[in-house]
Design a protein around this motif. Structure first.
Motif, PDB file in Angstrom:
ATOM      1  N   ARG A 235       0.828  -1.214   0.000  1.00  0.00           N
ATOM      2  CA  ARG A 235       0.000   0.000   0.000  1.00  0.00           C
ATOM      3  C   ARG A 235       0.859   1.259   0.000  1.00  0.00           C
ATOM      4  O   ARG A 235       0.620   2.197  -0.772  1.00  0.00           O
ATOM      5  N   GLN A 236       1.850   1.293   0.902  1.00  0.00           N
ATOM      6  CA  GLN A 236       2.664   2.490   1.094  1.00  0.00           C
ATOM      7  C   GLN A 236       3.653   2.698  -0.048  1.00  0.00           C
ATOM      8  O   GLN A 236       3.853   3.820  -0.529  1.00  0.00           O
ATOM      9  N   ALA A 237       4.313   1.625  -0.505  1.00  0.00           N
ATOM     10  CA  ALA A 237       5.384   1.760  -1.496  1.00  0.00           C
ATOM     11  C   ALA A 237       4.855   1.899  -2.909  1.00  0.00           C
ATOM     12  O   ALA A 237       5.456   2.597  -3.740  1.00  0.00           O
ATOM     13  N   ARG A 238       3.703   1.256  -3.217  1.00  0.00           N
ATOM     14  CA  ARG A 238       3.249   1.228  -4.609  1.00  0.00           C
ATOM     15  C   ARG A 238       1.786   1.601  -4.786  1.00  0.00           C
ATOM     16  O   ARG A 238       1.259   1.543  -5.889  1.00  0.00           O
ATOM     17  N   GLY A 239       1.110   1.946  -3.652  1.00  0.00           N
ATOM     18  CA  GLY A 239      -0.309   2.271  -3.771  1.00  0.00           C
ATOM     19  C   GLY A 239      -1.134   1.079  -4.202  1.00  0.00           C
ATOM     20  O   GLY A 239      -2.197   1.201  -4.807  1.00  0.00           O
ATOM     21  N   GLN A 240      -0.654  -0.116  -3.856  1.00  0.00           N
ATOM     22  CA  GLN A 240      -1.300  -1.365  -4.278  1.00  0.00           C
ATOM     23  C   GLN A 240      -2.166  -1.915  -3.149  1.00  0.00           C
ATOM     24  O   GLN A 240      -1.683  -2.122  -2.033  1.00  0.00           O
ATOM     25  N   LEU A 241      -3.450  -2.123  -3.464  1.00  0.00           N
ATOM     26  CA  LEU A 241      -4.337  -2.733  -2.470  1.00  0.00           C
ATOM     27  C   LEU A 241      -3.915  -4.177  -2.235  1.00  0.00           C
ATOM     28  O   LEU A 241      -3.709  -4.941  -3.189  1.00  0.00           O
ATOM     29  N   ALA A 242      -3.778  -4.570  -0.976  1.00  0.00           N
ATOM     30  CA  ALA A 242      -3.392  -5.945  -0.616  1.00  0.00           C
ATOM     31  C   ALA A 242      -4.023  -6.284   0.730  1.00  0.00           C
ATOM     32  O   ALA A 242      -4.277  -5.395   1.550  1.00  0.00           O
ATOM     33  N   THR A 243      -4.293  -7.534   0.916  1.00  0.00           N
ATOM     34  CA  THR A 243      -4.902  -7.961   2.186  1.00  0.00           C
ATOM     35  C   THR A 243      -4.050  -9.054   2.818  1.00  0.00           C
ATOM     36  O   THR A 243      -3.583  -9.967   2.118  1.00  0.00           O
ATOM     37  N   PRO A 244      -3.845  -8.997   4.116  1.00  0.00           N
ATOM     38  CA  PRO A 244      -3.126 -10.075   4.806  1.00  0.00           C
ATOM     39  C   PRO A 244      -3.990 -11.327   4.892  1.00  0.00           C
ATOM     40  O   PRO A 244      -5.218 -11.250   4.839  1.00  0.00           O
ATOM     41  N   HIS A 245      -3.357 -12.455   5.002  1.00  0.00           N
ATOM     42  CA  HIS A 245      -4.140 -13.690   5.104  1.00  0.00           C
ATOM     43  C   HIS A 245      -4.383 -14.062   6.569  1.00  0.00           C
ATOM     44  O   HIS A 245      -3.541 -13.847   7.436  1.00  0.00           O
ATOM     45  N   SER A 246      -5.589 -14.576   6.801  1.00  0.00           N
ATOM     46  CA  SER A 246      -5.995 -15.067   8.121  1.00  0.00           C
ATOM     47  C   SER A 246      -6.557 -16.465   7.934  1.00  0.00           C
ATOM     48  O   SER A 246      -6.932 -16.859   6.821  1.00  0.00           O
TER      49      SER A 246
END
Length: 365
Positions: A235-246
């Motif tokens: 998110r911070q480095a590339r503005g890329q939406l990502a979600t952590p896995h649970s």
């Protein structure tokens, strides 16, 4: 020489019918003793003909038959037979008994009430090498003798003592498994629902010493700390939406009760929830789902962290002695699980583990 003489060793149907007719003709004229001496089974060829010689058996259930003491004493009991009947090595057996004997049992709850739950019972005793076996039904009868009482470890101890005496055994073990319901509140909406916890009470006696063990399966969500940080980096480095896995995760807490103070089932549940607060939810509205996401982000946890968090709480409770934590994070990233075992004290130390131990922690939705 053909021992069949003039008899065709491979008769056809017509020859068999003629032989049967001859046999029946002879049996009609013979008395029951002659028939029995030749072959008692011949009587079965004679419709309506009864003989008093075993094994000519009645096919009608005897509704009115009641065995008296003399009859019961005459019945064979192979399990209590002589050591000459033992099959295999005359080796001692550490545990022999019954598993998954079910009955409704009344349990006390922390708030002073009672609850009746279907309970699965496992009961075993030790068996010396020179003894053939045990009477399994005595374990069940011991339980039924106490089944109307509200169960606790003191009642389990009474049952254990009963069937130890019945089997003249030194060591014995009882385990009762049940699903314990507890009402839990949602995170933000104020709704409540029933959460069910797999619990087992185990009482074992070895060489005259008893141990009381409670087992609890606690189901929670585990968010991977590494995945969380990598998602934030994207998110911070590339503005890329990502979600952590649970993933849905399970910890089996097994604790030896000590100190003489009561450890309620609800107490152990509260302890587990305090250690790892991301328990799976029952009633969920949108605000609860958002809250759960925030709760997971506030408590990311590896399987090693989970084991140590549970251990920290268990170590702080003076009602708990030895314990074991078995944790399984059933990965959403990998096609395998992440697992850990942490033990305190000698009770649960083992060089080998059950090959299906971690598989037993899998919980279908």
């Amino acid at each position: 020489m053909n021992f069949l003489g003039d008899i065709n060793p491979d008769p056809n149907k017509a020859e068999a019918e003629r032989a049967l007719a001859v046999l029946r003709a002879w049996a009609e004229r013979a008395d029951p003793t002659e028939v029995a001496r030749l072959d008692p089974a011949i009587a079965r060829l004679l419709p309506g003909r009864e003989v008093g010689n075993y094994p000519d058996l009645s096919r009608t259930y005897p509704d009115g038959f009641t065995p008296d003491a003399e009859y019961r004493a005459s019945m064979p009991d192979l399990q209590n037979g002589p050591s000459s009947l033992i099959v295999g090595a005359q080796a001692p057996i550490q545990h022999v008994g019954i598993s998954n004997f079910r009955l409704p049992i009344v349990f006390h709850t922390r708030d002073g009430g009672d609850i009746t739950l279907e309970t699965s019972v496992t009961g075993t005793v030790s068996l010396i090498g020179e003894k053939k076996g045990i009477n399994m039904s005595r374990i069940m009868r011991s339980f039924y003798a106490h089944a109307e009482r509200s169960f606790s470890f003191s009642v389990l101890a009474a049952v254990l003592e009963d069937y130890k005496k019945d089997h003249d055994s030194v060591d014995a073990r009882l385990m009762m498994r049940f699903s314990f319901p507890a009402r839990v509140q949602s995170l933000r909406s104020g709704l409540t629902g029933w959460q069910y916890y797999d619990i087992a009470l185990e009482l074992m006696e070895r060489e005259g010493r008893q141990k009381r063990i409670t087992h609890l399966d606690y189901v929670y969500s585990s968010t991977c700390p590494c995945s969380l940080e990598l998602s934030e980096h994207a998110r911070q480095a590339r503005g890329q939406l990502a979600t952590p896995h649970s993933q849905r995760s399970v910890a089996r807490l097994s604790v030896v009760e000590e100190g003489g103070k009561r450890l309620w089932y609800e107490d152990l549940i509260d302890l587990a929830r305090a250690a790892v607060p991301t328990e799976t939810q029952v009633m969920v509205k949108r605000e609860d789902e958002q809250a759960f996401a925030e709760l997971n982000a506030a408590n990311p946890i590896f399987v090693e962290d989970a084991a140590r968090s549970f251990a920290e709480r268990l170590l702080s409770d003076d009602r708990i002695g030895d314990f074991r934590v078995v944790a399984s994070h059933q990965e959403s990233l990998h096609s395998h699980d992440a697992v850990s075992i942490l033990t305190e004290g000698p009770t649960f130390v083992a060089e080998s583990i059950d090959p299906r131990l971690f598989a037993s922690l899998h919980r279908p939705g």
